[in-house]
Motif scaffolding. Structure first.
Motif, PDB file in Angstrom:
ATOM      1  N   ALA A 105       0.827  -1.216   0.000  1.00  0.00           N
ATOM      2  CA  ALA A 105       0.000   0.000   0.000  1.00  0.00           C
ATOM      3  C   ALA A 105       0.857   1.261   0.000  1.00  0.00           C
ATOM      4  N   VAL A 106       1.899   1.283   0.821  1.00  0.00           N
ATOM      5  CA  VAL A 106       2.689   2.509   0.969  1.00  0.00           C
ATOM      6  C   VAL A 106       3.823   2.610  -0.029  1.00  0.00           C
ATOM      7  N   THR A 107       4.109   1.533  -0.758  1.00  0.00           N
ATOM      8  CA  THR A 107       5.248   1.571  -1.680  1.00  0.00           C
ATOM      9  C   THR A 107       4.850   1.501  -3.152  1.00  0.00           C
ATOM     10  N   ILE A 108       4.002   0.556  -3.523  1.00  0.00           N
ATOM     11  CA  ILE A 108       3.755   0.350  -4.952  1.00  0.00           C
ATOM     12  C   ILE A 108       2.324   0.630  -5.374  1.00  0.00           C
ATOM     13  N   TYR A 109       1.425   0.881  -4.436  1.00  0.00           N
ATOM     14  CA  TYR A 109       0.032   1.147  -4.806  1.00  0.00           C
ATOM     15  C   TYR A 109      -0.093   2.633  -5.152  1.00  0.00           C
ATOM     16  N   PRO A 110      -0.287   2.991  -6.411  1.00  0.00           N
ATOM     17  CA  PRO A 110      -0.180   4.401  -6.814  1.00  0.00           C
ATOM     18  C   PRO A 110      -1.259   5.309  -6.253  1.00  0.00           C
ATOM     19  N   GLU A 111      -2.432   4.767  -5.911  1.00  0.00           N
ATOM     20  CA  GLU A 111      -3.522   5.610  -5.431  1.00  0.00           C
ATOM     21  C   GLU A 111      -3.459   5.892  -3.930  1.00  0.00           C
ATOM     22  N   PHE A 112      -2.563   5.215  -3.201  1.00  0.00           N
ATOM     23  CA  PHE A 112      -2.585   5.322  -1.747  1.00  0.00           C
ATOM     24  C   PHE A 112      -2.250   6.735  -1.265  1.00  0.00           C
ATOM     25  N   TRP A 113      -1.105   7.253  -1.626  1.00  0.00           N
ATOM     26  CA  TRP A 113      -0.691   8.557  -1.102  1.00  0.00           C
ATOM     27  C   TRP A 113      -1.563   9.700  -1.606  1.00  0.00           C
ATOM     28  N   PRO A 114      -2.006   9.689  -2.884  1.00  0.00           N
ATOM     29  CA  PRO A 114      -3.004  10.712  -3.269  1.00  0.00           C
ATOM     30  C   PRO A 114      -4.273  10.643  -2.430  1.00  0.00           C
ATOM     31  N   LEU A 143      -6.693  14.286   4.003  1.00  0.00           N
ATOM     32  CA  LEU A 143      -6.188  15.353   4.872  1.00  0.00           C
ATOM     33  C   LEU A 143      -6.707  16.715   4.422  1.00  0.00           C
ATOM     34  N   ILE A 144      -6.800  16.924   3.111  1.00  0.00           N
ATOM     35  CA  ILE A 144      -7.385  18.169   2.598  1.00  0.00           C
ATOM     36  C   ILE A 144      -8.847  18.264   3.013  1.00  0.00           C
ATOM     37  N   TRP A 145      -9.560  17.152   2.904  1.00  0.00           N
ATOM     38  CA  TRP A 145     -10.971  17.104   3.308  1.00  0.00           C
ATOM     39  C   TRP A 145     -11.111  17.490   4.771  1.00  0.00           C
ATOM     40  N   GLY A 159      -8.503  12.129  -9.708  1.00  0.00           N
ATOM     41  CA  GLY A 159      -8.399  13.301  -8.853  1.00  0.00           C
ATOM     42  C   GLY A 159      -9.258  13.272  -7.614  1.00  0.00           C
ATOM     43  N   LEU A 160     -10.070  12.223  -7.439  1.00  0.00           N
ATOM     44  CA  LEU A 160     -10.954  12.152  -6.280  1.00  0.00           C
ATOM     45  C   LEU A 160     -10.692  10.902  -5.440  1.00  0.00           C
ATOM     46  N   GLU A 161      -9.456  10.423  -5.434  1.00  0.00           N
ATOM     47  CA  GLU A 161      -9.139   9.237  -4.657  1.00  0.00           C
ATOM     48  C   GLU A 161      -9.256   9.543  -3.162  1.00  0.00           C
ATOM     49  N   LEU A 162      -9.966   8.677  -2.442  1.00  0.00           N
ATOM     50  CA  LEU A 162     -10.070   8.741  -0.980  1.00  0.00           C
ATOM     51  C   LEU A 162      -9.864   7.336  -0.432  1.00  0.00           C
ATOM     52  N   LEU A 163      -9.397   7.245   0.803  1.00  0.00           N
ATOM     53  CA  LEU A 163      -9.121   5.940   1.385  1.00  0.00           C
ATOM     54  C   LEU A 163     -10.381   5.075   1.461  1.00  0.00           C
ATOM     55  N   SER A 164     -11.499   5.684   1.806  1.00  0.00           N
ATOM     56  CA  SER A 164     -12.735   4.908   1.919  1.00  0.00           C
ATOM     57  C   SER A 164     -13.145   4.315   0.576  1.00  0.00           C
ATOM     58  N   VAL A 165     -12.918   5.059  -0.497  1.00  0.00           N
ATOM     59  CA  VAL A 165     -13.251   4.559  -1.834  1.00  0.00           C
ATOM     60  C   VAL A 165     -12.300   3.436  -2.233  1.00  0.00           C
ATOM     61  N   LEU A 166     -11.017   3.569  -1.877  1.00  0.00           N
ATOM     62  CA  LEU A 166     -10.049   2.516  -2.190  1.00  0.00           C
ATOM     63  C   LEU A 166     -10.392   1.229  -1.450  1.00  0.00           C
ATOM     64  N   VAL A 167     -10.844   1.349  -0.211  1.00  0.00           N
ATOM     65  CA  VAL A 167     -11.251   0.168   0.548  1.00  0.00           C
ATOM     66  C   VAL A 167     -12.389  -0.544  -0.176  1.00  0.00           C
ATOM     67  N   THR A 168     -13.399   0.212  -0.581  1.00  0.00           N
ATOM     68  CA  THR A 168     -14.554  -0.388  -1.257  1.00  0.00           C
ATOM     69  C   THR A 168     -14.170  -0.997  -2.597  1.00  0.00           C
ATOM     70  N   SER A 169     -13.373  -0.274  -3.373  1.00  0.00           N
ATOM     71  CA  SER A 169     -13.015  -0.756  -4.709  1.00  0.00           C
ATOM     72  C   SER A 169     -12.175  -2.031  -4.654  1.00  0.00           C
ATOM     73  N   ASN A 170     -11.396  -2.206  -3.593  1.00  0.00           N
ATOM     74  CA  ASN A 170     -10.575  -3.415  -3.484  1.00  0.00           C
ATOM     75  C   ASN A 170     -11.344  -4.596  -2.915  1.00  0.00           C
TER      76      ASN A 170
END
Length: 309
Positions: free
Chosen positions: A75-84, A90-92, A258-269
């Motif tokens: 997640a923190v190294t190779i998953y491209p959507e994680f850090w965005p 954090l912006i939210w 441009g709208l990646e959020l952690l909650s969405v990544l959880v659902t999509s995976n």
């Protein structure tokens, strides 16, 4: 002291036991299961498995093997959507803290002063809270529509190449969705602060006015400190609401571009096309930890100040 009868004990056991069982079934067991699944490689079908499975390695669930911390490492190294996604969350949170919460407090203070038509204003501002987030997203889709949206029509950019794609442009869509979220969150905060303002002892304000304090000084030096319990609730709610944001961005473009959020990544995976339940669970644990850190720090500082007084 009156002793409880057998019937009273049964009633007490039911009143305490049923909520406890529901809490365990729908909160704690899923949470613990998510943590355990985050250390596995599972696609949601069949037994747990991993390409590095070792013989006789004890399993967490079913007959699968422990995958270790590989999900977190990926997640923190190779998953491209994680850090965005982390940055967007954090912006939210920052927008909710800096804009939505003060705006809701301002609405509450103005309405609490009993201005003419305050009940009507209160109903209008609270209306977005009564709507589901899905409906809020649909309403703002019409507002932001590139071809026939109200905003483009008002600013004269609703024709041809001059129209602005508010929800499709990755440089604009996050801020556009944050306007929707702030519109709703401000009304929610307003109601909470109104409840706190109504509970403030009127004699405190009268004493402050007799001492020569103006309205601004009375609020910040007398009323606001008294509402510390409400402030704690609002801060916790703000953090939770900002980090679990899902509906608005998923309705807009399924949380991509441009709208990646952690909650969405959880659902999509977990329920998406890939169905990487173990990896999605790891993202869910990361989201849980991120949400607990600011809440724990804030509560610790608040209660420590109360004990020192």
């Amino acid at each position: 002291m009156r002793t409880m009868s057998a019937r009273d004990r049964v009633v007490v056991a039911l009143l305490l036991g049923i909520p406890l069982l529901l809490d365990l079934a729908f909160v704690w067991f899923p949470a613990i299961g998510t943590v355990l699944l985050s250390f596995t490689k599972w696609n949601g079908v069949g037994s747990l498995h991993t390409t590095t499975c070792k013989p006789n390695l004890p399993s967490i669930l079913n007959n699968g093997c422990v995958y270790g911390i590989q999900n977190y490492h990926q997640a923190v190294t190779i998953y491209p959507e994680f850090w965005p996604a982390v940055r967007h969350n954090l912006i939210w949170l920052a927008v909710f803290v800096v804009i939505a919460t003060p705006l809701g407090m301002l609405f509450a203070v103005v309405i609490d002063r009993g201005i003419k038509g305050s009940r009507m204003y209160q109903s209008i501002l609270f209306l977005p809270v009564m709507l589901s987030l899905a409906l809020v997203g649909i309403i703002w889709e019409f507002m932001y529509s590139q071809d026939y949206g109200l905003i483009n029509s008002v600013i004269g950019r609703d024709h041809g190449g001059d129209s602005i794609d508010w929800l499709g442009n990755p440089h604009l869509n996050l801020w556009a969705v944050l306007v929707e979220a702030t519109w709703r969150q401000a009304g929610y905060v307003m109601v909470l602060y109104l409840a706190g303002l109504k509970a403030v002892d009127p004699t405190l304000r009268e004493a402050a006015l007799m001492d020569g304090a103006n309205a601004w000084q009375t609020f910040w030096r007398v009323v606001f400190p008294v509402m510390r319990p409400i402030n704690i609730v609002i801060m916790v709610v703000t953090v939770i609401e900002s980090l679990r944001a899902f509906d608005l961005v998923y309705i807009t473009n399924k949380g991509i571009n441009g709208l990646e959020l952690l909650s969405v990544l959880v659902t999509s995976n977990i329920v998406g096309e890939t169905q990487r339940v173990g990896f999605g669970s790891a993202l869910g644990v990361v989201l849980l930890v991120i949400s607990l850190v600011p809440i724990s720090i804030f509560l610790f500082q608040t209660f420590r100040r109360e004990e020192s007084q």
